[in-house]
Design a protein around this motif. Sequence first.
Motif, PDB file in Angstrom:
ATOM      1  N   ASP A 127     -18.578  -0.647   1.020  1.00 50.47           N
ATOM      2  CA  ASP A 127     -18.408   0.198  -0.163  1.00 50.47           C
ATOM      3  C   ASP A 127     -16.924   0.292  -0.533  1.00 50.47           C
ATOM      4  OD1 ASP A 127     -19.108   1.803  -2.274  1.00 50.47           O
ATOM      5  OD2 ASP A 127     -19.464   3.614  -1.078  1.00 50.47           O
ATOM      6  N   PRO A 128     -16.292  -0.840  -0.803  1.00 45.55           N
ATOM      7  CA  PRO A 128     -14.823  -0.889  -0.919  1.00 45.55           C
ATOM      8  C   PRO A 128     -14.241  -0.127  -2.107  1.00 45.55           C
ATOM      9  CG  PRO A 128     -15.787  -2.960  -1.629  1.00 45.55           C
ATOM     10  CD  PRO A 128     -16.898  -2.164  -1.026  1.00 45.55           C
ATOM     11  N   ASP A 129     -15.042   0.109  -3.140  1.00 46.01           N
ATOM     12  CA  ASP A 129     -14.509   0.810  -4.312  1.00 46.01           C
ATOM     13  C   ASP A 129     -14.473   2.325  -4.135  1.00 46.01           C
ATOM     14  OD1 ASP A 129     -14.065  -1.537  -5.755  1.00 46.01           O
ATOM     15  OD2 ASP A 129     -16.115  -1.575  -6.505  1.00 46.01           O
ATOM     16  N   ALA A 130     -15.119   2.817  -3.095  1.00 47.01           N
ATOM     17  CA  ALA A 130     -15.153   4.257  -2.851  1.00 47.01           C
ATOM     18  C   ALA A 130     -13.887   4.715  -2.144  1.00 47.01           C
ATOM     19  CB  ALA A 130     -16.376   4.615  -2.012  1.00 47.01           C
ATOM     20  N   PHE A 131     -13.284   5.790  -2.653  1.00 47.74           N
ATOM     21  CA  PHE A 131     -12.137   6.395  -1.980  1.00 47.74           C
ATOM     22  C   PHE A 131     -12.679   7.314  -0.899  1.00 47.74           C
ATOM     23  CE2 PHE A 131      -8.921   9.660  -1.347  1.00 47.74           C
ATOM     24  CZ  PHE A 131      -7.761   8.909  -1.248  1.00 47.74           C
ATOM     25  N   ASP A 132     -12.344   7.047   0.357  1.00 49.24           N
ATOM     26  CA  ASP A 132     -12.936   7.792   1.466  1.00 49.24           C
ATOM     27  C   ASP A 132     -11.910   7.952   2.588  1.00 49.24           C
ATOM     28  OD1 ASP A 132     -14.459   8.932   3.445  1.00 49.24           O
ATOM     29  OD2 ASP A 132     -15.831   7.234   3.678  1.00 49.24           O
ATOM     30  N   VAL A 133     -11.328   9.145   2.671  1.00 45.90           N
ATOM     31  CA  VAL A 133     -10.291   9.392   3.696  1.00 45.90           C
ATOM     32  C   VAL A 133     -10.863   9.384   5.103  1.00 45.90           C
ATOM     33  CG1 VAL A 133      -8.775  10.662   2.130  1.00 45.90           C
ATOM     34  CG2 VAL A 133     -10.518  11.910   3.444  1.00 45.90           C
ATOM     35  N   THR A 134     -12.182   9.491   5.239  1.00 44.67           N
ATOM     36  CA  THR A 134     -12.793   9.473   6.572  1.00 44.67           C
ATOM     37  C   THR A 134     -13.155   8.050   7.009  1.00 44.67           C
ATOM     38  OG1 THR A 134     -15.073   9.766   5.771  1.00 44.67           O
ATOM     39  CG2 THR A 134     -13.765  11.760   6.125  1.00 44.67           C
ATOM     40  N   ARG A 135     -12.913   7.088   6.166  1.00 40.78           N
ATOM     41  CA  ARG A 135     -13.204   5.691   6.494  1.00 40.78           C
ATOM     42  C   ARG A 135     -12.478   5.312   7.794  1.00 40.78           C
ATOM     43  NH1 ARG A 135     -14.640   1.617   2.966  1.00 40.78           N
ATOM     44  NH2 ARG A 135     -14.157   2.976   1.187  1.00 40.78           N
ATOM     45  N   ALA A 136     -13.211   4.742   8.750  1.00 35.21           N
ATOM     46  CA  ALA A 136     -12.609   4.427  10.041  1.00 35.21           C
ATOM     47  C   ALA A 136     -11.591   3.298   9.932  1.00 35.21           C
ATOM     48  CB  ALA A 136     -13.700   4.057  11.053  1.00 35.21           C
ATOM     49  N   ASP A 137     -11.912   2.282   9.156  1.00 39.17           N
ATOM     50  CA  ASP A 137     -11.036   1.129   9.020  1.00 39.17           C
ATOM     51  C   ASP A 137     -10.435   1.120   7.618  1.00 39.17           C
ATOM     52  OD1 ASP A 137      -9.718  -1.262   9.041  1.00 39.17           O
ATOM     53  OD2 ASP A 137     -11.520  -2.516   9.122  1.00 39.17           O
ATOM     54  N   LYS A 138      -9.127   1.293   7.553  1.00 37.67           N
ATOM     55  CA  LYS A 138      -8.440   1.306   6.255  1.00 37.67           C
ATOM     56  C   LYS A 138      -7.488   0.119   6.135  1.00 37.67           C
ATOM     57  CE  LYS A 138      -8.591   6.382   5.982  1.00 37.67           C
ATOM     58  NZ  LYS A 138      -9.247   6.630   7.282  1.00 37.67           N
ATOM     59  N   GLU A 139      -7.850  -0.967   6.731  1.00 40.98           N
ATOM     60  CA  GLU A 139      -6.998  -2.151   6.743  1.00 40.98           C
ATOM     61  C   GLU A 139      -6.554  -2.536   5.325  1.00 40.98           C
ATOM     62  OE1 GLU A 139      -5.002  -5.430   8.476  1.00 40.98           O
ATOM     63  OE2 GLU A 139      -5.942  -3.682   9.403  1.00 40.98           O
ATOM     64  N   HIS A 140      -5.272  -2.851   5.171  1.00 43.25           N
ATOM     65  CA  HIS A 140      -4.742  -3.279   3.870  1.00 43.25           C
ATOM     66  C   HIS A 140      -3.462  -4.078   4.103  1.00 43.25           C
ATOM     67  CE1 HIS A 140      -1.317  -0.472   3.939  1.00 43.25           C
ATOM     68  NE2 HIS A 140      -2.138   0.405   4.501  1.00 43.25           N
ATOM     69  N   ILE A 141      -2.980  -4.713   3.041  1.00 43.38           N
ATOM     70  CA  ILE A 141      -1.692  -5.416   3.104  1.00 43.38           C
ATOM     71  C   ILE A 141      -0.827  -4.976   1.919  1.00 43.38           C
ATOM     72  CG2 ILE A 141      -2.411  -7.411   4.458  1.00 43.38           C
ATOM     73  CD1 ILE A 141      -2.819  -8.942   1.832  1.00 43.38           C
ATOM     74  N   SER A 142      -0.905  -3.701   1.580  1.00 43.43           N
ATOM     75  CA  SER A 142      -0.196  -3.201   0.409  1.00 43.43           C
ATOM     76  C   SER A 142       1.321  -3.177   0.583  1.00 43.43           C
ATOM     77  CB  SER A 142      -0.710  -1.806   0.031  1.00 43.43           C
ATOM     78  OG  SER A 142      -2.031  -1.895  -0.455  1.00 43.43           O
ATOM     79  N   PHE A 143       1.805  -3.279   1.823  1.00 46.55           N
ATOM     80  CA  PHE A 143       3.242  -3.422   2.055  1.00 46.55           C
ATOM     81  C   PHE A 143       3.604  -4.889   2.310  1.00 46.55           C
ATOM     82  CE2 PHE A 143       3.092   1.167   3.479  1.00 46.55           C
ATOM     83  CZ  PHE A 143       3.901   1.641   2.447  1.00 46.55           C
ATOM     84  N   GLY A 144       2.665  -5.770   1.991  1.00 43.99           N
ATOM     85  CA  GLY A 144       2.883  -7.178   2.269  1.00 43.99           C
ATOM     86  C   GLY A 144       2.472  -7.526   3.686  1.00 43.99           C
ATOM     87  N   TYR A 145       2.814  -8.732   4.084  1.00 45.15           N
ATOM     88  CA  TYR A 145       2.451  -9.220   5.414  1.00 45.15           C
ATOM     89  C   TYR A 145       3.340 -10.413   5.717  1.00 45.15           C
ATOM     90  CZ  TYR A 145      -0.632 -10.578   9.301  1.00 45.15           C
ATOM     91  OH  TYR A 145      -1.146 -10.882  10.548  1.00 45.15           O
ATOM     92  N   GLY A 146       3.721 -10.565   6.967  1.00 43.44           N
ATOM     93  CA  GLY A 146       4.541 -11.710   7.325  1.00 43.44           C
ATOM     94  C   GLY A 146       6.019 -11.492   7.050  1.00 43.44           C
ATOM     95  N   PRO A 147       6.758 -12.554   6.766  1.00 40.19           N
ATOM     96  CA  PRO A 147       8.220 -12.466   6.675  1.00 40.19           C
ATOM     97  C   PRO A 147       8.746 -11.579   5.554  1.00 40.19           C
ATOM     98  CG  PRO A 147       7.437 -14.640   5.977  1.00 40.19           C
ATOM     99  CD  PRO A 147       6.289 -13.944   6.612  1.00 40.19           C
ATOM    100  N   HIS A 148       7.933 -11.326   4.531  1.00 38.15           N
ATOM    101  CA  HIS A 148       8.385 -10.473   3.430  1.00 38.15           C
ATOM    102  C   HIS A 148       7.786  -9.067   3.513  1.00 38.15           C
ATOM    103  CE1 HIS A 148      10.782 -13.161   0.864  1.00 38.15           C
ATOM    104  NE2 HIS A 148      10.004 -14.118   1.326  1.00 38.15           N
ATOM    105  N   TYR A 149       7.320  -8.663   4.690  1.00 42.93           N
ATOM    106  CA  TYR A 149       6.790  -7.295   4.839  1.00 42.93           C
ATOM    107  C   TYR A 149       7.853  -6.284   4.406  1.00 42.93           C
ATOM    108  CZ  TYR A 149       4.663  -3.150   6.961  1.00 42.93           C
ATOM    109  OH  TYR A 149       4.112  -1.904   7.161  1.00 42.93           O
ATOM    110  N   CYS A 150       7.423  -5.266   3.691  1.00 45.08           N
ATOM    111  CA  CYS A 150       8.340  -4.302   3.083  1.00 45.08           C
ATOM    112  C   CYS A 150       9.187  -3.568   4.121  1.00 45.08           C
ATOM    113  CB  CYS A 150       7.542  -3.289   2.261  1.00 45.08           C
ATOM    114  SG  CYS A 150       8.552  -1.994   1.517  1.00 45.08           S
ATOM    115  N   LEU A 151      10.517  -3.684   4.001  1.00 42.08           N
ATOM    116  CA  LEU A 151      11.412  -3.000   4.924  1.00 42.08           C
ATOM    117  C   LEU A 151      11.348  -1.490   4.758  1.00 42.08           C
ATOM    118  CD1 LEU A 151      14.565  -5.311   4.671  1.00 42.08           C
ATOM    119  CD2 LEU A 151      13.193  -4.912   6.722  1.00 42.08           C
ATOM    120  N   GLY A 152      11.024  -1.020   3.570  1.00 42.33           N
ATOM    121  CA  GLY A 152      10.999   0.413   3.301  1.00 42.33           C
ATOM    122  C   GLY A 152       9.663   1.086   3.524  1.00 42.33           C
TER     123      GLY A 152
END
Length: 404
Positions: free
Chosen positions: A320-345
Amino acid sequence: MTGKDIHAEAHMLRAKGSATPVELPGGVTAWMVNDYATARKMLTDPRITKSARAHWPAFQSGEVPPDWELISWVAMDNISTSWGKDHLRLRRLVGKAFTPRRVQAIKPRIVELTDQLIDALAATEPGEVVDLRESFAYPLPARLVADLIGMDETALAKTAVVIELMVDTTATPEQAAAVLAGWRGAMAEFIESKRRNPGEDIASDLIAARDEDGSRLSEPELADTIFAILGAGTETTINFLDKATTALLTHPEQREMVTSGRVSWKEVLEETLRAEAPLASLPLRFAADDIELDGITIRKGEPILINYTGVGRDPALHHDPDAFDVTRADKEHISFGYGPHYCLGAGIARLIGEIGLSTLFERFPDLSLAVPAEELQPLPTFIMNGHRSLPVRLTVPALTGGPA
């Protein structure tokens, strides 16, 4: 690509495959990567680069004109557009400002700024409509990042106008050319002022590194890196605060779980980053070699975008990925990037989010949207994920009058 409905566009693109061609302003075609697994692979693939100078033939040859609508995103020469040894060199220089110890050291300043902004909001008449994006979500990260790089209010105001135009993907070629000239001019003026009056800040440290040994940092790299820190540290965090607030105001049962302490603010942060990635798709990456991908070939030199708002809602990753759910056990994301350009901030952004949001909802327990959520207008861009404004009432208006 319009950005008018980022999530609907992400669904449509994902249905077309792991990567699909999209048309950018100016008729430029790029590959949009739409699913989580493919995005992670590409963000660590050494054949994927962010350097237009090194790996985009259309830019090298001048086929992409200097007034291309997105020219500022590829013409910069900084940590976000560098490649290989140059990227490692710049990341080492900039990374010194974002160690865990330095992040914790600025916590009191985040608290101070948050309290100042909240106190100003508290002076609002009960029931009066306030644009929370303009009065809270913007100034909190903007002032903090300005402090970190040693920028005063006047210089911040000049660069803020440029950044706002830069993320507007409806800009004309004339506006795009003006943006490029604008941020270069603003940075040159700022750097000259810091050379005359250095301080205990990131800009002064980078200027010292440049002036001590020019091989460590060129003058264009210096200007563009300072600008990148300012832009990356403000615009994305503004959208993050905007979207997190909106999500809680439109999910009262989850808001109650958080404000009562049953769910931590960290859970709100991660679910917002998953479901409402503040950076929708950052221009641009390029294929340094041919890449075979699920039956398609991305040719050497072709541009690539990562659909961050789409990959966080990938149904192959989350139920149910479109649902906003703070109780979701797995909140995996790459919103700060991933790898060598991962966000320093990333650490600072999370700290701003936790302190800012918890203080806001503690001080204004009756905070509410002043318009129906469906009337909130998206930013005119496919690069950022936020609203043009966030009209709220800080308290529920008092009832007036008696029985009829």
